[in-house]
Write an enzyme that holds these catalytic residues in place. Structure first.
Site, PDB file in Angstrom:
ATOM      1  N   GLY A 149      52.545  36.558  14.724  1.00 18.64           N
ATOM      2  CA  GLY A 149      51.779  35.998  13.608  1.00 18.64           C
ATOM      3  C   GLY A 149      51.241  37.153  12.800  1.00 18.64           C
ATOM      4  N   HIS A 150      51.696  37.269  11.574  1.00 18.80           N
ATOM      5  CA  HIS A 150      51.275  38.385  10.737  1.00 18.80           C
ATOM      6  C   HIS A 150      50.528  37.825   9.534  1.00 18.80           C
ATOM      7  CE1 HIS A 150      55.028  40.639  12.411  1.00 18.80           C
ATOM      8  NE2 HIS A 150      54.183  40.276  13.334  1.00 18.80           N
ATOM      9  N   GLN A 189      55.030  41.997  17.924  1.00 19.72           N
ATOM     10  CA  GLN A 189      54.309  42.242  19.177  1.00 19.72           C
ATOM     11  C   GLN A 189      53.908  43.727  19.256  1.00 19.72           C
ATOM     12  OE1 GLN A 189      57.369  40.057  19.514  1.00 19.72           O
ATOM     13  NE2 GLN A 189      55.848  38.533  19.057  1.00 19.72           N
TER      14      GLN A 189
HETATM   15  P1  GDP Z   1      50.024  41.779  13.146  1.00 18.51           P
HETATM   16  O1  GDP Z   1      50.449  40.704  14.073  1.00 18.51           O
HETATM   17  O2  GDP Z   1      50.140  43.136  13.759  1.00 18.51           O
HETATM   18  O3  GDP Z   1      50.699  41.707  11.803  1.00 18.51           O
HETATM   19  O4  GDP Z   1      48.469  41.555  12.897  1.00 18.51           O
HETATM   20  P2  GDP Z   1      47.732  40.151  12.611  1.00 18.51           P
HETATM   21  O5  GDP Z   1      48.045  39.737  11.222  1.00 18.51           O
HETATM   22  O6  GDP Z   1      47.989  39.180  13.690  1.00 18.51           O
HETATM   23  O7  GDP Z   1      46.220  40.593  12.785  1.00 18.51           O
HETATM   24  C1  GDP Z   1      45.619  41.557  11.980  1.00 18.51           C
HETATM   25  C2  GDP Z   1      44.489  40.907  11.182  1.00 18.51           C
HETATM   26  O8  GDP Z   1      43.663  41.925  10.687  1.00 18.51           O
HETATM   27  C3  GDP Z   1      44.929  40.110   9.974  1.00 18.51           C
HETATM   28  O9  GDP Z   1      44.066  39.021   9.831  1.00 18.51           O
HETATM   29  C4  GDP Z   1      44.778  41.094   8.819  1.00 18.51           C
HETATM   30  O10 GDP Z   1      44.497  40.469   7.573  1.00 18.51           O
HETATM   31  C5  GDP Z   1      43.569  41.865   9.267  1.00 18.51           C
HETATM   32  N1  GDP Z   1      43.534  43.260   8.824  1.00 18.51           N
HETATM   33  C6  GDP Z   1      44.554  44.139   8.666  1.00 18.51           C
HETATM   34  N2  GDP Z   1      44.096  45.355   8.337  1.00 18.51           N
HETATM   35  C7  GDP Z   1      42.738  45.254   8.290  1.00 18.51           C
HETATM   36  C8  GDP Z   1      41.687  46.185   8.047  1.00 18.51           C
HETATM   37  O11 GDP Z   1      41.896  47.369   7.819  1.00 18.51           O
HETATM   38  N3  GDP Z   1      40.409  45.710   8.119  1.00 18.51           N
HETATM   39  C9  GDP Z   1      40.132  44.411   8.410  1.00 18.51           C
HETATM   40  N4  GDP Z   1      38.866  44.029   8.461  1.00 18.51           N
HETATM   41  N5  GDP Z   1      41.102  43.519   8.657  1.00 18.51           N
HETATM   42  C10 GDP Z   1      42.383  43.931   8.606  1.00 18.51           C
HETATM   43  P1  IMO Z   2      52.290  39.885  16.772  1.00 17.19           P
HETATM   44  O1  IMO Z   2      53.661  40.165  16.210  1.00 17.19           O
HETATM   45  C1  IMO Z   2      49.717  39.367  20.239  1.00 17.19           C
HETATM   46  C2  IMO Z   2      51.523  37.671  23.862  1.00 17.19           C
HETATM   47  C3  IMO Z   2      51.025  36.292  24.257  1.00 17.19           C
HETATM   48  C4  IMO Z   2      51.135  36.414  25.768  1.00 17.19           C
HETATM   49  C5  IMO Z   2      52.421  37.229  25.949  1.00 17.19           C
HETATM   50  C6  IMO Z   2      53.651  36.394  26.215  1.00 17.19           C
HETATM   51  O2  IMO Z   2      51.500  38.947  15.971  1.00 17.19           O
HETATM   52  O3  IMO Z   2      51.592  41.157  17.097  1.00 17.19           O
HETATM   53  P2  IMO Z   2      55.143  34.834  24.658  1.00 17.19           P
HETATM   54  O4  IMO Z   2      54.807  33.591  23.899  1.00 17.19           O
HETATM   55  O5  IMO Z   2      55.656  35.934  23.809  1.00 17.19           O
HETATM   56  O6  IMO Z   2      56.023  34.572  25.833  1.00 17.19           O
HETATM   57  O7  IMO Z   2      53.738  35.331  25.283  1.00 17.19           O
HETATM   58  O8  IMO Z   2      52.596  37.938  24.735  1.00 17.19           O
HETATM   59  N1  IMO Z   2      52.026  37.771  22.474  1.00 17.19           N
HETATM   60  C7  IMO Z   2      51.351  38.342  21.466  1.00 17.19           C
HETATM   61  N2  IMO Z   2      50.099  38.838  21.428  1.00 17.19           N
HETATM   62  N3  IMO Z   2      50.499  39.422  19.166  1.00 17.19           N
HETATM   63  C8  IMO Z   2      51.761  38.950  19.182  1.00 17.19           C
HETATM   64  O9  IMO Z   2      52.610  39.078  18.138  1.00 17.19           O
HETATM   65  C9  IMO Z   2      52.228  38.339  20.368  1.00 17.19           C
HETATM   66  N4  IMO Z   2      53.389  37.757  20.732  1.00 17.19           N
HETATM   67  C10 IMO Z   2      53.253  37.432  22.020  1.00 17.19           C
HETATM   68  O10 IMO Z   2      49.707  36.079  23.849  1.00 17.19           O
HETATM   69  O11 IMO Z   2      50.090  37.179  26.281  1.00 17.19           O
HETATM   70 MG    MG Z   3      49.715  38.952  14.970  1.00 13.42          MG
END
Ligand code: GDP
Ligand code: IMO
Ligand code: MG
Length: 417
Positions: free
Chosen positions: A42-43, A221
């Site tokens: 989830g990004h 991940q």
């Molecule tokens: P990803 O899975 O690695 O793409 O990261 P996620 O999107 O799951 O989680 C990162 C979260 O942090 C998102 O809600 C971004 O909008 C937020 N984010 C990214 N960079 C920054 C930052 O520098 N500061 C803050 N406060 N939030 C950030």
């Molecule tokens: P992004 O790309 C954080 C974790 C799950 C669980 C383990 C196994 O957003 O960084 P799965 O459903 O893959 O079999 O779950 O991996 N997990 C993540 N944790 N960010 C992710 O993706 C993840 N994708 C899987 O929470 O612990």
């Molecule tokens: Mg994520």
């Protein structure tokens, strides 16, 4: 002349902020390619205050000029993919799906959830999306590839035969055999929606590199969730480290150029498994609130703790990281003291590497002075002195330069040194 691709990879347990950096870099790349994982990822990306949640579609989709590739290393749920596509217009000609990617079908999610239930307090805490069973079928050679959607009748028959052969197992798990007619119609629907996008993406990415196009490889991940190098069995089922970009797209190691590793200025984890620098107290809660640490995919509160320099050094080495992007520095704003894990202790014995099993590891902390505010800073010089000292100390500990520093979710609030 053939160019090398740039690569982005998560260095912790996921959710490091990869989406923001991929989006940032996509502005200067012609292709963005996902190489592993599925809709467990989830990004969240914020552009001019508008928030987008992406799971399977590469984050380059927000740059109208970039082409986006879903590589063979991905497990693709057609149902979820089609829904995600509906957020965007005019995807034809800028979105490509590998015919060799594996299909993740509803029964994979049902099996994932049943297995988690059966494990009770030993559950992995998966996203329940079916990732493990889909990769499991791939490796057991009973999976189905995206290319099979071209022939829905044949594919439906194979899926039903698989159910027939495994009937007792499916029954024990409470996973229902699909109705033959419904299954066929569902597959036809998938074919209609996805056929214009399915292609041989290996040839496509080779051609792009040969033509000197700028290609960005997007990891999902994080390193500590890698099937081989993570905290097994509390991991995901794919190769999340940079090596996965080769097998997951059909590249060779020489095709990989600059590697950017993404890490938060602290650390989080979702799901179960060891997390030595986890903070169970007030400070952990404060990190969660300040950082909005609730999952993009499942909404679960993320476990929060401190930057783990030991795991990070391991991640830098395993991925061949050239520069680190340090994310969410602003979340530490206002903390009086900031901890960094510099070693682990096991029953009195101190080690400074990631061992076979992290279970039971106690963190050894080094304490840093905090600062007032970094939020929104756009140059290194603007940062408070203690924040600069923190970053420079981290660089020293992990043996890698932090070339990018992020100070808010917004695309613009990014320091490039
Ligand atoms: P990803 O899975 O690695 O793409 O990261 P996620 O999107 O799951 O989680 C990162 C979260 O942090 C998102 O809600 C971004 O909008 C937020 N984010 C990214 N960079 C920054 C930052 O520098 N500061 C803050 N406060 N939030 C950030
Ligand atoms: P992004 O790309 C954080 C974790 C799950 C669980 C383990 C196994 O957003 O960084 P799965 O459903 O893959 O079999 O779950 O991996 N997990 C993540 N944790 N960010 C992710 O993706 C993840 N994708 C899987 O929470 O612990
Ligand atoms: Mg994520």
């Amino acid at each position: 002349m053939s160019k090398q691709a740039d690569l982005i990879v998560g260095l912790q347990w996921g959710d490091e902020g990869k989406g923001k950096i991929v989006d940032h870099m996509a502005q200067t790349h012609d292709y963005v390619c996902r190489f592993a994982g599925g809709h467990n990822a989830g990004h969240t990306i914020v552009v001019e205050g508008k928030k987008y949640a992406l799971h399977l579609i590469p984050s380059g989709v927000l740059n109208p000029e970039a082409k986006n590739i879903v590589g063979n290393g991905v497990v693709l749920s057609p149902r979820d993919f089609i829904e995600e596509m509906s957020q965007f217009e005019d995807l034809e000609g800028r979105l490509f799906i590998s015919d060799k990617a594996h299909l993740l079908l509803p029964y994979h999610a049902a099996i994932d959830q049943a297995r988690e239930r059966m494990k009770g307090d030993k559950a992995i805490g998966t996203t329940g999306k079916g990732i493990g069973p889909a990769y499991g079928d791939k490796v057991a050679r009973v999976g189905h590839r995206v290319g099979e959607l071209h022939h829905p009748r044949r594919l439906a028959d194979k899926i039903l035969a698989h159910f027939e052969m495994n009937r007792p197992v499916f029954e024990a798990m409470g996973v229902e055999t699909p109705d033959a007619q419904e299954l066929y119609h569902e597959l036809v629907e998938y074919r209609e929606a996805l056929e214009p996008f399915i292609t041989d993406t290996t040839l496509l990415v080779w051609k792009a590199l040969d033509e000197g196009k700028r290609v960005l490889l997007e990891g999902a991940q994080g390193t500590m969730l890698d099937i081989d190098h993570g905290t097994y069995p509390y991991v995901t089922s794919s190769t999340t480290v940079s090596a996965g970009a080769c097998s997951g797209l059909g590249l060779n190691p020489k095709d990989i150029g600059k590697v950017t590793g993404i890490a938060k200025a602290y650390c989080t984890r979702v799901g179960n498994g060891p997390f030595p620098s986890e903070d169970f107290g007030e400070e952990g809660e404060r990190l969660r609130q300040n950082g909005h640490e609730f999952g993009t995919t499942t909404g679960r509160p993320r476990r929060c703790g401190w930057f783990d320099a030991v795991a990070m050094r391991h991640a830098v080495r395993i991925n061949g990281v050239d520069q680190v992007a340090l994310m969410k520095l602003d979340v530490l704003d206002g903390f009086e003291k900031i901890k960094v894990c510099v070693a682990y202790e096991f029953e009195g014995e101190r080690i400074d590497y990631v061992p076979y099993d992290l279970e039971g590891a106690k963190p050894v902390y080094r304490i840093f002075d905090g600062w007032e505010k970094t939020e929104g800073a756009r140059s290194f010089e603007e940062l408070p002195e203690t924040a600069r000292a923190y970053i420079e100390a981290l660089e020293e500990m992990i043996g890698c330069r932090m070339g990018i520093i992020s100070t808010s979710p917004d695309r613009e609030d990014t320091i490039v040194r």
